[in-house]
Design a protein around this motif. Structure first.
Motif, short mmCIF file in Angstrom:
data_model
loop_
_atom_site.label_atom_id
_atom_site.label_comp_id
_atom_site.label_asym_id
_atom_site.label_seq_id
_atom_site.Cartn_x
_atom_site.Cartn_y
_atom_site.Cartn_z
N GLU A 270 11.66 -3.50 -6.83
CA GLU A 270 12.57 -3.98 -5.79
C GLU A 270 11.93 -3.87 -4.41
N MET A 271 11.19 -2.80 -4.18
CA MET A 271 10.51 -2.60 -2.91
C MET A 271 9.52 -3.75 -2.65
N PHE A 272 8.78 -4.14 -3.66
CA PHE A 272 7.84 -5.25 -3.51
C PHE A 272 8.59 -6.57 -3.32
N SER A 273 9.69 -6.71 -4.01
CA SER A 273 10.50 -7.92 -3.90
C SER A 273 10.99 -8.13 -2.46
N TYR A 274 11.43 -7.08 -1.81
CA TYR A 274 11.87 -7.17 -0.42
C TYR A 274 10.75 -7.63 0.49
N ALA A 275 9.51 -7.31 0.13
CA ALA A 275 8.36 -7.69 0.95
C ALA A 275 7.83 -9.08 0.58
N GLY A 276 8.50 -9.76 -0.36
CA GLY A 276 8.10 -11.11 -0.74
C GLY A 276 7.19 -11.21 -1.93
N GLY B 282 0.09 -16.76 2.33
CA GLY B 282 0.44 -16.38 3.69
C GLY B 282 1.31 -15.15 3.78
N ALA B 283 1.73 -14.60 2.64
CA ALA B 283 2.55 -13.39 2.64
C ALA B 283 1.74 -12.21 3.19
N VAL B 284 2.44 -11.23 3.72
CA VAL B 284 1.78 -10.02 4.22
C VAL B 284 1.13 -9.30 3.04
N PRO B 285 -0.16 -8.98 3.14
CA PRO B 285 -0.84 -8.30 2.02
C PRO B 285 -0.18 -6.96 1.69
N ILE B 286 -0.25 -6.59 0.42
CA ILE B 286 0.29 -5.30 -0.01
C ILE B 286 -0.47 -4.17 0.66
N TYR B 287 -1.78 -4.32 0.74
CA TYR B 287 -2.63 -3.29 1.36
C TYR B 287 -3.18 -3.84 2.66
N SER B 288 -2.46 -3.58 3.73
CA SER B 288 -2.85 -4.15 5.03
C SER B 288 -3.45 -3.11 5.97
N ASP B 289 -3.49 -1.85 5.57
CA ASP B 289 -4.06 -0.82 6.44
C ASP B 289 -4.96 0.12 5.63
N VAL B 290 -5.73 0.91 6.35
CA VAL B 290 -6.70 1.81 5.73
C VAL B 290 -6.01 2.85 4.86
N GLU B 291 -4.90 3.39 5.33
CA GLU B 291 -4.20 4.45 4.60
C GLU B 291 -3.70 3.97 3.23
N SER B 292 -3.09 2.78 3.17
CA SER B 292 -2.60 2.28 1.89
C SER B 292 -3.76 1.94 0.96
N SER B 293 -4.86 1.43 1.52
CA SER B 293 -6.04 1.15 0.69
C SER B 293 -6.62 2.43 0.11
N ARG B 294 -6.64 3.49 0.92
CA ARG B 294 -7.14 4.78 0.45
C ARG B 294 -6.27 5.31 -0.68
N ASP B 295 -4.96 5.24 -0.50
CA ASP B 295 -4.03 5.71 -1.54
C ASP B 295 -4.23 4.95 -2.84
N LYS B 296 -4.44 3.67 -2.74
CA LYS B 296 -4.66 2.85 -3.93
C LYS B 296 -5.92 3.31 -4.67
N MET B 297 -7.01 3.52 -3.94
CA MET B 297 -8.26 3.96 -4.57
C MET B 297 -8.12 5.36 -5.16
N VAL B 298 -7.38 6.23 -4.51
CA VAL B 298 -7.16 7.59 -5.02
C VAL B 298 -6.39 7.53 -6.34
N ARG B 299 -5.36 6.69 -6.41
CA ARG B 299 -4.57 6.55 -7.65
C ARG B 299 -5.42 5.99 -8.77
N LEU B 300 -6.25 4.99 -8.46
CA LEU B 300 -7.12 4.40 -9.48
C LEU B 300 -8.14 5.44 -9.97
N ALA B 301 -8.76 6.16 -9.04
CA ALA B 301 -9.76 7.17 -9.42
C ALA B 301 -9.14 8.26 -10.28
#
Length: 177
Positions: free
Chosen positions: A70-76, A94-113
């Motif tokens: 639902e959170m992603f749905s609200y963001a399009g 043209g939608a706002v990217p899910i990972y638009s800042d350094v902090e969210s990109s870092r969190d994504k890589m940490v979860r994957l690792a």
């Protein structure tokens, strides 16, 4: 006429952007992502659409799923499919990217690792144990251990390379720690 087809992944840890662009190109031709398949994706034929894709890595408890999507749905972003801790979403171009800042990109890589660390530990452990069994035993047990070592080796090397790729991406994006 064929209504489904399979395409190979380039490897999400190495070429995530390339995979997401490949899915976009297929959607432009009317082939839509249906689900993950072994080392790739299953697509189904439909109407052409201009969408972008993004992936998120997150372990979800059953009671967290609806709020998460639902959170992603609200963001399009629309949830397309999930496999284990990987979730693919699509949105209009043209939608706002899910990972638009350094902090969210870092969190994504940490979860994957984190999820890869468990797989790497398992494969390295099985390779070491089977190698020890292969060198310390003889006869039938040694033959079985030799096969087990070869099989575990086949999975260990790509798992280690994938794990290392997550650290490369963190370093490349300047998101150490």
């Amino acid at each position: 006429m064929v209504s489904t087809k399979y395409i190979m992944s380039y490897g999400l840890a190495f070429f995530e952007g390339k995979d997401m662009d490949k899915l976009r190109q297929k959607a432009l031709k009317g082939w839509h992502l249906k689900r993950f398949r072994f080392a790739g994706y299953e697509l189904e034929k439909g109407e052409c659409e201009d969408v972008i894709f993004s992936i998120d890595y997150r372990t979800l408890q059953p009671d967290e799923k609806s709020e998460y999507f639902e959170m992603f749905s609200y963001a399009g972003w629309t949830h397309v499919c999930s496999s284990h801790d990987m979730h693919i979403f699509k949105a209009k171009k043209g939608a706002v990217p899910i990972y638009s800042d350094v902090e969210s990109s870092r969190d994504k890589m940490v979860r994957l690792a984190k999820s890869l660390r468990i797989a790497v530990a398992f494969f390295v452990g099985s390779a070491v144990i089977s190698w020890l069994m292969m060198t310390l035993t003889s006869g039938f047990v040694q033959n079985i251990s030799k096969w087990a070592f070869q099989i575990s080796y086949i999975f260990t090397i790509p798992a280690i390379m994938t794990y290392m790729a997550t650290y490369y991406h963190k370093w490349k994006k300047g998101i150490d720690k």
